[in-house]
Design a protein around this motif. Structure first.
Motif, PDB file in Angstrom:
ATOM      1  N   VAL A  81     -63.200  78.853   5.960  1.00  0.00           N
ATOM      2  CA  VAL A  81     -62.215  79.700   5.760  1.00  0.00           C
ATOM      3  C   VAL A  81     -60.917  79.007   5.610  1.00  0.00           C
ATOM      4  O   VAL A  81     -59.943  79.131   4.696  1.00  0.00           O
ATOM      5  N   ASN A  82     -60.534  77.895   6.327  1.00  0.00           N
ATOM      6  CA  ASN A  82     -59.212  77.095   6.147  1.00  0.00           C
ATOM      7  C   ASN A  82     -59.502  76.386   4.875  1.00  0.00           C
ATOM      8  O   ASN A  82     -58.490  76.211   4.057  1.00  0.00           O
ATOM      9  N   GLY A  83     -60.486  75.975   4.429  1.00  0.00           N
ATOM     10  CA  GLY A  83     -60.648  75.275   3.287  1.00  0.00           C
ATOM     11  C   GLY A  83     -60.440  76.230   2.080  1.00  0.00           C
ATOM     12  O   GLY A  83     -60.180  75.824   1.048  1.00  0.00           O
ATOM     13  N   TRP A  84     -61.027  77.608   2.092  1.00  0.00           N
ATOM     14  CA  TRP A  84     -60.633  78.274   1.029  1.00  0.00           C
ATOM     15  C   TRP A  84     -59.379  78.718   0.984  1.00  0.00           C
ATOM     16  O   TRP A  84     -58.731  78.527  -0.340  1.00  0.00           O
ATOM     17  N   PHE A  85     -58.666  78.790   1.958  1.00  0.00           N
ATOM     18  CA  PHE A  85     -56.959  79.021   1.890  1.00  0.00           C
ATOM     19  C   PHE A  85     -56.345  77.815   1.476  1.00  0.00           C
ATOM     20  O   PHE A  85     -55.360  77.841   0.519  1.00  0.00           O
ATOM     21  N   LEU A  86     -56.649  76.559   1.930  1.00  0.00           N
ATOM     22  CA  LEU A  86     -56.049  75.273   1.589  1.00  0.00           C
ATOM     23  C   LEU A  86     -56.218  75.103   0.026  1.00  0.00           C
ATOM     24  O   LEU A  86     -55.569  74.444  -0.518  1.00  0.00           O
ATOM     25  N   ASN A  87     -57.356  75.554  -0.670  1.00  0.00           N
ATOM     26  CA  ASN A  87     -57.594  75.153  -1.860  1.00  0.00           C
ATOM     27  C   ASN A  87     -57.120  76.241  -2.965  1.00  0.00           C
ATOM     28  O   ASN A  87     -57.523  76.093  -4.289  1.00  0.00           O
ATOM     29  N   GLY A  88     -56.490  77.259  -2.448  1.00  0.00           N
ATOM     30  CA  GLY A  88     -55.938  78.348  -3.282  1.00  0.00           C
ATOM     31  C   GLY A  88     -56.641  79.749  -3.226  1.00  0.00           C
ATOM     32  O   GLY A  88     -56.142  80.435  -4.074  1.00  0.00           O
ATOM     33  N   ALA A 389     -64.594  72.612 -12.306  1.00  0.00           N
ATOM     34  CA  ALA A 389     -65.013  71.459 -12.005  1.00  0.00           C
ATOM     35  C   ALA A 389     -63.971  70.446 -12.622  1.00  0.00           C
ATOM     36  O   ALA A 389     -63.072  70.731 -13.323  1.00  0.00           O
ATOM     37  N   ASN A 390     -64.216  69.067 -12.420  1.00  0.00           N
ATOM     38  CA  ASN A 390     -62.956  67.969 -12.655  1.00  0.00           C
ATOM     39  C   ASN A 390     -61.895  68.538 -11.966  1.00  0.00           C
ATOM     40  O   ASN A 390     -60.836  68.248 -12.243  1.00  0.00           O
ATOM     41  N   GLU A 391     -61.908  69.031 -10.656  1.00  0.00           N
ATOM     42  CA  GLU A 391     -60.734  69.542  -9.733  1.00  0.00           C
ATOM     43  C   GLU A 391     -61.138  68.661  -8.613  1.00  0.00           C
ATOM     44  O   GLU A 391     -62.109  68.229  -7.923  1.00  0.00           O
ATOM     45  N   THR A 392     -59.592  68.472  -7.802  1.00  0.00           N
ATOM     46  CA  THR A 392     -59.766  67.819  -6.696  1.00  0.00           C
ATOM     47  C   THR A 392     -59.828  68.825  -5.505  1.00  0.00           C
ATOM     48  O   THR A 392     -58.795  69.587  -5.400  1.00  0.00           O
ATOM     49  N   PRO A 393     -60.697  68.702  -4.822  1.00  0.00           N
ATOM     50  CA  PRO A 393     -60.687  69.725  -3.451  1.00  0.00           C
ATOM     51  C   PRO A 393     -59.845  69.158  -2.256  1.00  0.00           C
ATOM     52  O   PRO A 393     -59.760  68.012  -1.969  1.00  0.00           O
ATOM     53  N   ARG A 394     -58.786  70.109  -2.122  1.00  0.00           N
ATOM     54  CA  ARG A 394     -57.686  69.870  -1.166  1.00  0.00           C
ATOM     55  C   ARG A 394     -58.248  69.816   0.236  1.00  0.00           C
ATOM     56  O   ARG A 394     -59.184  70.527   0.736  1.00  0.00           O
TER      57      ARG A 394
END
Length: 552
Positions: A81-88, A389-394
């Motif tokens: 969930v934290n990764g979801w919000f962190l990545n937009g 794709a070709n995106e940086t995961p935050r």
């Protein structure tokens, strides 16, 4: 509206609706997560979906007071969930299946009345008052304790030698349920020796409460320093926790009860689903491989079977934690899981993120939450037709395995999307395929599958006005115009391929589709064809030497 008769001579003004009604695109980036949480409070229930719009709101429902929101047993759902919000990611639905790793039923101690206590602290972060819900209130539901400023009954005690009361030490306690005030106690203080004409000692006053029991946890100090902070706090019985024997049932849930995974499919707006703690349960030996595969199969099947509505959901799956190398992942997919679907996506390897419970030291977690956040970000910034794709995961600081080019040559044709590290470019999502069978090339890409779902769902919702309209050529023309305008807008945005609208899409609704027989049955048929854009997955430059002269 037009009248069918006129009697008196005169001028009549009539409103006639002849225009087409524009179709508004549906939202495609609403996620849902299932897994373990640190707590379940403030109206959240075990197994029931709860809407969350930010990480702070997640903490209000699924974290303890003044907590970071993560767990001591390293549940993966908070990281997802934290990764979801962190990545937009915007909003999502969260289903908690418990606050600890399940044990055998014989070893599980279900919460009792003594575990319903809520401790309110002082402004100095020390324990002040402990509130416990009375046993007879357990079946009725939780209550909220609201602490607010109050004042002494009088500032001039009868005893002239008694010290003057300090107004700031006095407070009120209000007991509420669903915003209805049940009880209220004013002029309260933490002073055990307060004079009755000045105020009320909090424990003495709340002995009359029909809803909560109160305990004073302070030992010494001035009443003002021991006073509980203002705020609203929930007191409730903890949920009945799942055991190893029934965890799988908790996760699957029931559609009628709107619980678990099946309950999520009753929420129309959800479009992306993941269950990261399947792998945590597998690691802990709570679920075996067959049980994990059964739940994964359920999620895939529910995404496929959305009749009578068009399917518009995808599930993001994770690889097992004990399959670290590419060959092991391929073997698992081919020989163990053996499930293919255009409505599923699989990412590899696991990602390394900071763990707040271990002082920021890295922990390996499933990548689903971060990947879904990138889907959402891509939808917002570029559109659902752009491959995520070709995106940086935050928020990602490393990978469980550094996959190279040759190893991805094995994974990519199988629909396994790699997350790779590139020198000078960092970590990139280097795949955008579904888990569809390799021979079904038309559904190979995530962006194509989601674009088609977006078009289908938008048309379905945007043409509800057609139902029960007179089934004639005027209606056919209005439908063609409505759908055509929507598709033309998509074409101009770059979602459909073609130099002209005629090359990008067509809408057919005429007498060849709608015969007298079908019209008698009350049916209206519309045929729509679109040409979606596809990602340039393989960029090939053909280079040769050139002499500078025309070839003869």
């Amino acid at each position: 509206m037009a009248r069918l008769d006129y009697f008196a001579p005169g001028v009549y003004v009539e409103e006639v609706d002849r225009g087409s009604r524009p179709i508004e695109g549906v939202q495609t980036n609403i996620a849902a997560f299932v897994g373990f949480t640190e707590a379940i409070r403030n109206g959240a229930e075990i197994g029931k979906p709860m809407l969350v719009t930010s990480w702070n709101q997640y903490s209000e429902y699924f974290a303890k007071e003044n907590s970071d929101g993560f767990t001591d047993f390293d549940a993966y759902l908070p990281f997802a969930v934290n990764g979801w919000f962190l990545n937009g990611g915007a909003r999502c639905w969260v289903v908690s299946i418990g606050t600890q790793l399940p044990k055998l039923a014989a070893e599980t101690t279900q919460p009792g009345p003594e575990t319903t206590s809520l401790t309110v602290k002082t402004s100095g972060k020390r324990q002040s008052l402990q509130f416990t819900l009375k046993p007879e209130q357990a079946q009725i539901g939780p209550v909220k304790v609201e602490i607010s400023p109050s004042e002494p009954k009088t500032t001039t005690p009868v005893d002239p030698n008694a010290p003057a009361p300090v107004p700031a030490e006095f407070f009120s306690v209000s007991i509420k349920r669903e915003d209805e005030e049940l009880e209220r106690f004013d002029n309260l203080t933490m002073s055990r020796d307060v004079q009755t004409e000045v105020g009320n000692y909090v424990l003495t006053a709340l002995e009359k409460s029909q809803f909560v029991d109160v305990l004073d946890l302070t030992e010494k100090g001035l009443p003002l320093a021991r006073r509980p902070i203002n705020g609203q706090f929930e007191v409730s019985y903890p949920p009945v926790l799942p055991t190893q024997e029934n965890l799988s049932r908790y996760v699957q849930g029931e559609r009628d009860e709107r619980s678990g995974i099946q309950g999520l499919f009753e929420i129309d707006e959800v479009t992306i689903i993941a269950c990261p703690d399947l792998m945590r349960a597998y690691q802990a030996g709570v679920l075996n491989q067959d049980q994990v595969h059964g739940i994964m199969e359920l999620m895939v099947s529910l995404c496929e079977n959305s009749a009578p509505n068009p399917p518009n959901r995808m599930v993001v799956l994770d690889t097992p934690p004990d399959r670290v190398k590419p060959q092991q992942v391929i073997n698992w997919l081919h020989n163990d899981f053996q499930r293919r679907s255009m409505f599923a996506a699989l990412y590899y390897p696991w990602i390394k993120v900071p763990n707040p419970r271990k002082g920021g030291k890295p922990i390996l977690v499933p990548p689903c939450g971060h990947m879904m956040g990138v889907w959402s970000r891509t939808d917002e910034q570029r559109g659902v037709y752009k491959a995520p794709a070709n995106e940086t995961p935050r928020g990602v600081i490393g990978l469980a395995y550094d996959c190279n080019f040759r190893e991805q040559e094995l994974l990519n044709p199988q629909g396994i999307n790699c997350i790779r590290t590139f020198p000078g470019r960092g970590i990139k999502i280097w795949g955008a395929r579904t888990l569809v069978e390799p021979e079904k090339t038309e559904w190979r890409y995530i962006s194509v599958r989601r674009l088609m779902s977006y078009i289908e769902k938008s048309i379905e919702q945007g043409t509800q006005w057609v139902v029960f309209e007179p089934n004639d050529q005027d209606l056919w023309a209005r439908v063609r115009r409505t759908v055509g305008n929507f598709l033309e807008r998509l074409w101009r945005e770059g979602a459909l391929y073609g130099a002209t609208p005629e090359q990008a899409y067509y809408v057919k609704c005429d007498e060849t589709l709608n015969t007298p027989d079908t019209m008698i049955l009350g049916r209206l048929y519309i045929e729509v064809g679109v040409c979606p854009v596809r990602p340039a997955e393989f960029v090939v430059f053909r280079i040769s030497q050139w002499s500078g002269k025309d070839e003869e």
